[in-house]
Design a protein around this motif. Structure first.
Motif, mmCIF file in Angstrom:
data_model
loop_
_atom_site.group_PDB
_atom_site.id
_atom_site.type_symbol
_atom_site.label_atom_id
_atom_site.label_comp_id
_atom_site.label_asym_id
_atom_site.label_seq_id
_atom_site.Cartn_x
_atom_site.Cartn_y
_atom_site.Cartn_z
ATOM 1 N N SER A 194 -128.743 -11.173 67.802
ATOM 2 C CA SER A 194 -129.511 -11.728 66.692
ATOM 3 C C SER A 194 -128.711 -12.916 66.178
ATOM 4 N N TYR A 195 -129.366 -13.890 65.626
ATOM 5 C CA TYR A 195 -128.627 -15.113 65.294
ATOM 6 C C TYR A 195 -128.872 -15.566 63.862
ATOM 7 N N LEU A 196 -127.984 -16.426 63.448
ATOM 8 C CA LEU A 196 -127.971 -16.906 62.076
ATOM 9 C C LEU A 196 -129.141 -17.860 61.825
ATOM 10 N N ASP A 197 -129.675 -17.806 60.616
ATOM 11 C CA ASP A 197 -130.706 -18.764 60.202
ATOM 12 C C ASP A 197 -130.070 -20.164 60.150
ATOM 13 N N PRO A 198 -130.587 -21.125 60.936
ATOM 14 C CA PRO A 198 -129.985 -22.468 60.948
ATOM 15 C C PRO A 198 -129.898 -23.109 59.562
ATOM 16 N N GLU A 199 -130.834 -22.795 58.693
ATOM 17 C CA GLU A 199 -130.795 -23.390 57.347
ATOM 18 C C GLU A 199 -129.604 -22.855 56.547
ATOM 19 N N ILE A 200 -129.312 -21.579 56.703
ATOM 20 C CA ILE A 200 -128.134 -20.995 56.041
ATOM 21 C C ILE A 200 -126.871 -21.663 56.582
ATOM 22 N N TYR A 201 -126.865 -21.836 57.894
ATOM 23 C CA TYR A 201 -125.710 -22.483 58.531
ATOM 24 C C TYR A 201 -125.490 -23.880 57.961
ATOM 25 N N LYS A 202 -126.556 -24.672 57.927
ATOM 26 C CA LYS A 202 -126.425 -26.055 57.445
ATOM 27 C C LYS A 202 -125.963 -26.091 55.987
ATOM 28 N N LYS A 203 -126.467 -25.165 55.214
ATOM 29 C CA LYS A 203 -126.149 -25.165 53.782
ATOM 30 C C LYS A 203 -124.672 -24.853 53.510
ATOM 31 N N TYR A 204 -124.115 -23.933 54.293
ATOM 32 C CA TYR A 204 -122.759 -23.461 53.956
ATOM 33 C C TYR A 204 -121.672 -23.928 54.933
ATOM 34 N N ARG A 205 -122.053 -24.611 55.998
ATOM 35 C CA ARG A 205 -121.092 -24.971 57.048
ATOM 36 C C ARG A 205 -119.848 -25.670 56.487
ATOM 37 N N ALA B 47 -116.561 -15.126 51.604
ATOM 38 C CA ALA B 47 -117.855 -14.504 51.273
ATOM 39 C C ALA B 47 -117.949 -14.216 49.780
ATOM 40 N N GLU B 48 -116.867 -13.716 49.211
ATOM 41 C CA GLU B 48 -116.872 -13.424 47.775
ATOM 42 C C GLU B 48 -117.064 -14.701 46.963
ATOM 43 N N ARG B 49 -116.393 -15.767 47.431
ATOM 44 C CA ARG B 49 -116.465 -17.023 46.685
ATOM 45 C C ARG B 49 -117.861 -17.664 46.776
ATOM 46 N N LEU B 50 -118.460 -17.592 47.951
ATOM 47 C CA LEU B 50 -119.768 -18.239 48.153
ATOM 48 C C LEU B 50 -120.941 -17.290 47.943
ATOM 49 N N GLN B 51 -120.613 -16.058 47.590
ATOM 50 C CA GLN B 51 -121.633 -15.021 47.360
ATOM 51 C C GLN B 51 -122.524 -14.814 48.595
ATOM 52 N N LEU B 52 -121.840 -14.707 49.719
ATOM 53 C CA LEU B 52 -122.503 -14.371 50.979
ATOM 54 C C LEU B 52 -121.911 -13.058 51.473
ATOM 55 N N ASP B 53 -122.490 -12.485 52.531
ATOM 56 C CA ASP B 53 -121.832 -11.311 53.099
ATOM 57 C C ASP B 53 -120.826 -11.777 54.168
ATOM 58 N N GLU B 54 -119.854 -10.929 54.431
ATOM 59 C CA GLU B 54 -118.741 -11.311 55.302
ATOM 60 C C GLU B 54 -119.218 -11.662 56.714
ATOM 61 N N ALA B 55 -120.161 -10.888 57.234
ATOM 62 C CA ALA B 55 -120.632 -11.137 58.603
ATOM 63 C C ALA B 55 -121.272 -12.518 58.716
ATOM 64 N N THR B 56 -121.966 -12.938 57.668
ATOM 65 C CA THR B 56 -122.600 -14.270 57.684
ATOM 66 C C THR B 56 -121.530 -15.359 57.701
ATOM 67 N N VAL B 57 -120.499 -15.166 56.903
ATOM 68 C CA VAL B 57 -119.410 -16.158 56.880
ATOM 69 C C VAL B 57 -118.720 -16.229 58.239
ATOM 70 N N GLU C 157 -119.969 -15.651 61.096
ATOM 71 C CA GLU C 157 -120.856 -16.332 62.044
ATOM 72 C C GLU C 157 -120.895 -17.841 61.762
ATOM 73 N N ILE C 158 -120.961 -18.204 60.503
ATOM 74 C CA ILE C 158 -120.977 -19.633 60.156
ATOM 75 C C ILE C 158 -119.681 -20.292 60.643
ATOM 76 N N ARG C 159 -118.560 -19.658 60.395
ATOM 77 C CA ARG C 159 -117.266 -20.241 60.778
ATOM 78 C C ARG C 159 -117.149 -20.382 62.300
ATOM 79 N N ALA C 160 -117.525 -19.322 63.007
ATOM 80 C CA ALA C 160 -117.403 -19.370 64.474
ATOM 81 C C ALA C 160 -118.265 -20.484 65.059
ATOM 82 N N ILE C 161 -119.477 -20.638 64.534
ATOM 83 C CA ILE C 161 -120.373 -21.691 65.046
ATOM 84 C C ILE C 161 -119.860 -23.073 64.626
#
Lengths: 288, 101
Positions: free
Chosen positions: B4-15, B48-58, B60-64
């Motif tokens: 399953s993959y990350l929403d590209p919009e979430i990626y662009k917003k927080y990259r 994740a705590e700082r950006l109010q995201l969950d750790e798995a999302t962070v 994934e964003i970082r790896a990409i």
């Protein structure tokens, strides 16, 4: 019958060092398992092995002197030597469990989730006194320069060596170069302000204000490996023209990348240029 | 782990924020300080705590983002950089001269 005499941890460490050196380690050190506060949570010794007490670090398997002076960069790029140190790490883990009787976990050389190493081998090597950090990044041993490292986490409370008192970087030759040219060999070779990965300066005889572009370093170190494969595949998938796709997929860059991946662990490190010019360990890698 | 993959919009917003807070581009980490006193990049959980995201999302964003940071041209430049740097070192240190074409 009397109980067997208690064996001291000092004695166990002596046995371990002798066995490791006999097996091929150039340097051996022990770090305190609780000293990894600089590592992210989840990536510390106790996260990998419950009741971890110490971390044994072995260094060795550097490229040979001949590798360093070959003008064919693809030679060193193809023939990594890190797999040898991993073999040694597994062997020493067996020794700790079978001969010393303590749990021993060989830290795998690959990456865990999120492309993070299971344990930072650089931090482990530093905390075990196997070398010190450098402006270029790698841990440098004062005699051997760049080495590959492996780590074994154990429940044995072995005496800790701790970090080196003196830093091998900057070398005296680098301090002199900084005085005369305002740069040092690694930064001059790969300058972050001119398309490279490294920046920094010498202040009070020590390196200071280091800058490191890890993403660019990835393009060089993993040039023909999984990151390069992903970039090439992305390009191929985005190309509508069937003939163009063929040029990409059958082309030399993509083909070399696939060969490299099949060499697996022996072919991961593909850039040595900041270390090639480093004076630390130069005497060791200078031959007739 | 799944595909399953990350929403590209979430990626662009927080990259950019994730890259900056992580260890990806390391600026002024005072390496000569004793361990425990250095400034380090934040862990994925801390980001994740700082950006109010969950750790798995962070994660994934970082790896990409680490792969996405440079385009393919940088990979080509890497090949030329290494060939040139290696050749120059050997020429300067060993005295190897290029053969005339």
């Amino acid at each position: 019958m009397s109980a067997p005499a208690a064996v001291s941890f000092e004695s166990l460490k002596d046995q371990l060092i002798e066995y490791s050196r006999r097996s091929g380690a150039l340097v051996v050190g022990v770090a305190d398992a609780d000293a990894f506060g600089d590592a992210p949570e989840g990536f510390r010794p106790g996260d990998l092995l419950p009741q971890a007490r110490s971390v044994v670090v072995l260094g060795g398997a550097p490229p040979r002197a001949g590798d360093w002076i070959s003008p064919v960069v693809e030679l060193q790029e193809t023939m990594g030597t890190s797999d040898r140190i991993n073999t040694l790490g597994r062997k020493v883990a067996h020794f700790i469990e079978d001969r010393l009787g303590y749990y021993a976990l060989f830290v795998p050389p690959g990456v865990n989730r999120g492309e993070r190493p299971f344990l930072s081998l650089m931090l482990a090597a530093e905390l075990a006194g196997c070398g010190s950090r450098s402006l270029a990044g790698p841990i440098l041993h004062p005699t051997y320069g760049m080495l590959y490292f492996t780590a074994i986490i154990t429940t044995a409370a072995l005496p800790v060596d701790g970090p080196c008192a003196e830093s091998a970087c900057p070398a005296p030759a680098c301090r002199d170069m900084w005085q005369s040219e305002g740069t040092v060999p690694c930064v001059k070779t790969c300058p972050i302000d001119d398309g490279g990965c490294l920046g920094g300066e010498i202040a009070d005889g020590r390196f200071a204000a280091p800058r490191y572009d890890r993403a660019r370093c990835t393009t060089r170190v993993y040039n023909h490996w999984i990151p390069g494969f992903q970039k090439g595949l992305e390009l191929a998938l985005a190309t509508d023209d069937k003939e163009k796709r063929k040029m990409i997929l059958y082309g030399s860059a993509f083909t070399r990348t696939l060969w490299s991946i099949t060499y697996s662990a022996s072919n991961q490190a593909q850039c040595f240029e900041c270390m090639r010019v480093c004076p630390v360990g130069l005497e060791y890698r200078t031959k007739k | 782990m799944t595909f399953s993959y990350l929403d590209p919009e979430i990626y662009k917003k927080y990259r950019d924020a994730v890259i900056e807070l992580s260890n990806s581009i390391q600026v002024d980490i005072n390496e000569h300080l004793p361990p425990g006193q250095r400034r380090r990049g934040l862990s994925d959980r801390e980001i994740a705590e700082r950006l109010q995201l969950d750790e798995a999302t962070v994660t994934e964003i970082r790896a990409i983002a680490e792969r996405d940071y440079y385009d393919l041209a940088e990979w080509d430049r890497a090949i030329e950089f290494k060939r040139k740097a290696c050749r120059e070192y050997v020429e300067n240190r060993i005295g190897l001269k290029r053969k005339k074409p």
